[in-house]
Design an enzyme around this catalytic site. Sequence first.
Site, PDB file in Angstrom:
ATOM      1  N   ASP A 170      -1.027   6.832  -5.300  1.00  0.00           N
ATOM      2  CA  ASP A 170      -1.095   7.909  -6.700  1.00  0.00           C
ATOM      3  C   ASP A 170      -2.563   8.541  -6.302  1.00  0.00           C
ATOM      4  O   ASP A 170      -3.641   7.724  -6.519  1.00  0.00           O
ATOM      5  CB  ASP A 170      -1.117   7.421  -7.906  1.00  0.00           C
ATOM      6  CG  ASP A 170       0.272   6.785  -8.325  1.00  0.00           C
ATOM      7  OD1 ASP A 170       0.827   7.145  -9.327  1.00  0.00           O
ATOM      8  OD2 ASP A 170       0.834   6.019  -7.443  1.00  0.00           O
TER       9      ASP A 170
ATOM     10  N   GLU B 216       0.883  13.173  -8.659  1.00  0.00           N
ATOM     11  CA  GLU B 216       1.132  13.447  -9.922  1.00  0.00           C
ATOM     12  C   GLU B 216      -0.041  13.511 -10.866  1.00  0.00           C
ATOM     13  O   GLU B 216      -0.084  13.830 -11.948  1.00  0.00           O
ATOM     14  CB  GLU B 216       2.058  12.616 -10.598  1.00  0.00           C
ATOM     15  CG  GLU B 216       1.617  11.273 -10.699  1.00  0.00           C
ATOM     16  CD  GLU B 216       2.512  10.599 -12.117  1.00  0.00           C
ATOM     17  OE1 GLU B 216       3.403  11.529 -12.539  1.00  0.00           O
ATOM     18  OE2 GLU B 216       2.333   9.442 -12.462  1.00  0.00           O
ATOM     19  N   ASN B 217      -1.027  12.698 -10.416  1.00  0.00           N
ATOM     20  CA  ASN B 217      -2.533  12.862 -11.207  1.00  0.00           C
ATOM     21  C   ASN B 217      -3.639  13.270 -10.428  1.00  0.00           C
ATOM     22  O   ASN B 217      -4.723  13.342 -10.696  1.00  0.00           O
ATOM     23  CB  ASN B 217      -2.870  11.246 -11.323  1.00  0.00           C
ATOM     24  CG  ASN B 217      -1.919  10.515 -11.822  1.00  0.00           C
ATOM     25  OD1 ASN B 217      -1.449   9.267 -11.476  1.00  0.00           O
ATOM     26  ND2 ASN B 217      -1.497  10.605 -13.190  1.00  0.00           N
TER      27      ASN B 217
ATOM     28  N   ASN C 187       6.147  10.846 -13.799  1.00  0.00           N
ATOM     29  CA  ASN C 187       6.266  11.281 -15.265  1.00  0.00           C
ATOM     30  C   ASN C 187       5.168  12.165 -15.765  1.00  0.00           C
ATOM     31  O   ASN C 187       5.186  12.726 -16.914  1.00  0.00           O
ATOM     32  CB  ASN C 187       5.978   9.793 -15.924  1.00  0.00           C
ATOM     33  CG  ASN C 187       4.684   9.264 -15.983  1.00  0.00           C
ATOM     34  OD1 ASN C 187       4.616   8.674 -14.680  1.00  0.00           O
ATOM     35  ND2 ASN C 187       3.846   8.967 -16.560  1.00  0.00           N
ATOM     36  N   HIS C 188       4.207  12.430 -15.029  1.00  0.00           N
ATOM     37  CA  HIS C 188       3.174  13.364 -15.347  1.00  0.00           C
ATOM     38  C   HIS C 188       3.477  14.735 -14.573  1.00  0.00           C
ATOM     39  O   HIS C 188       2.779  15.690 -14.415  1.00  0.00           O
ATOM     40  CB  HIS C 188       1.691  13.049 -14.712  1.00  0.00           C
ATOM     41  CG  HIS C 188       1.173  12.052 -15.869  1.00  0.00           C
ATOM     42  ND1 HIS C 188       1.133  12.223 -17.180  1.00  0.00           N
ATOM     43  CD2 HIS C 188       0.869  10.646 -15.566  1.00  0.00           C
ATOM     44  CE1 HIS C 188       0.464  11.058 -17.699  1.00  0.00           C
ATOM     45  NE2 HIS C 188       0.528   9.984 -16.646  1.00  0.00           N
TER      46      HIS C 188
ATOM     47  N   HIS D 112       8.966   5.626  -8.570  1.00  0.00           N
ATOM     48  CA  HIS D 112       7.963   5.591  -9.688  1.00  0.00           C
ATOM     49  C   HIS D 112       8.298   4.980 -10.874  1.00  0.00           C
ATOM     50  O   HIS D 112       9.045   5.481 -11.664  1.00  0.00           O
ATOM     51  CB  HIS D 112       7.769   7.169  -9.856  1.00  0.00           C
ATOM     52  CG  HIS D 112       6.577   7.590 -10.205  1.00  0.00           C
ATOM     53  ND1 HIS D 112       5.301   7.474  -9.653  1.00  0.00           N
ATOM     54  CD2 HIS D 112       5.876   7.640 -11.717  1.00  0.00           C
ATOM     55  CE1 HIS D 112       4.255   7.945 -10.461  1.00  0.00           C
ATOM     56  NE2 HIS D 112       4.804   8.149 -11.710  1.00  0.00           N
TER      57      HIS D 112
END
Length: 259
Positions: A8, A39-40, A67-68, A151
């Site tokens: 990540d 995603e971050n 999820n983001h 994930h």
Amino acid sequence: MNILFIGDIMGEPGRRVILKHLSRVIQEHQIDLVIGNGENAAGGFGITQEVAEDLFDLGLSVITLGNHAWDKREALEYLQKEQRVIRPANYPDGVPGKGTCVVETVHGERLGILQLMGRVFMPMVDCPFRVAERELAQLTTQTHCILVDMHAETTSEKMAMGYFLDGKVSAVLGTHTHVQTADEQILPQGTGYLTDVGMTGPVQSVIGMKPNLVIQKFLTQLPRRFEVATGPSVLSAAVLSLNYSTGKTTHITRLRVFE
């Protein structure tokens, strides 16, 4: 085929350490393809076209999300046109983007990437196990080398997926919890496995965020806007060697490169 999977990527600190060290890591490990969870990558929450293209310019071939995925509104449109950025395949039908892609090395070797998201302590999505079976039915017609980004929040759900897919895919690598685990292994049927690849971002942080803000949230239980921490970063990743003829993992190594 040698694959580098970057854990990540957390905001600017994560992108910065990739800029400084990725080219050397690629040379040292003779990497053929680089994949990263992004995603971050945009300020700690979500992805933007600008950030994704910066990561592609740095050497990534595929970016996975989680999820983001939708934290930046422009991702809704961007994922419709950019096939190299994938989100979990078990989001409901009608969600923008895709959960799989196939990329080639400069030597013409093909690697399929599938992303799944767990359901324990996570948003309610379709069953990742059933969706994995469905997606692999299509991917295996294109290549027998397939990497899965699982994930998920819990180690048990990630481990269950590893054994569920053992012998059916080349590797199952966990993301989301931002803490690298020390259980890299090759499962009995030849699938490489690591519960969590870890975070690429600021070392002095609480999973990438400023510690004082997270502590205040725990102390008060009041809403608190988190911010990406500053300071030196670490590149957390997994290096896998795949036998292209069999699709099995022959070697897996954890990697942490400090800024």
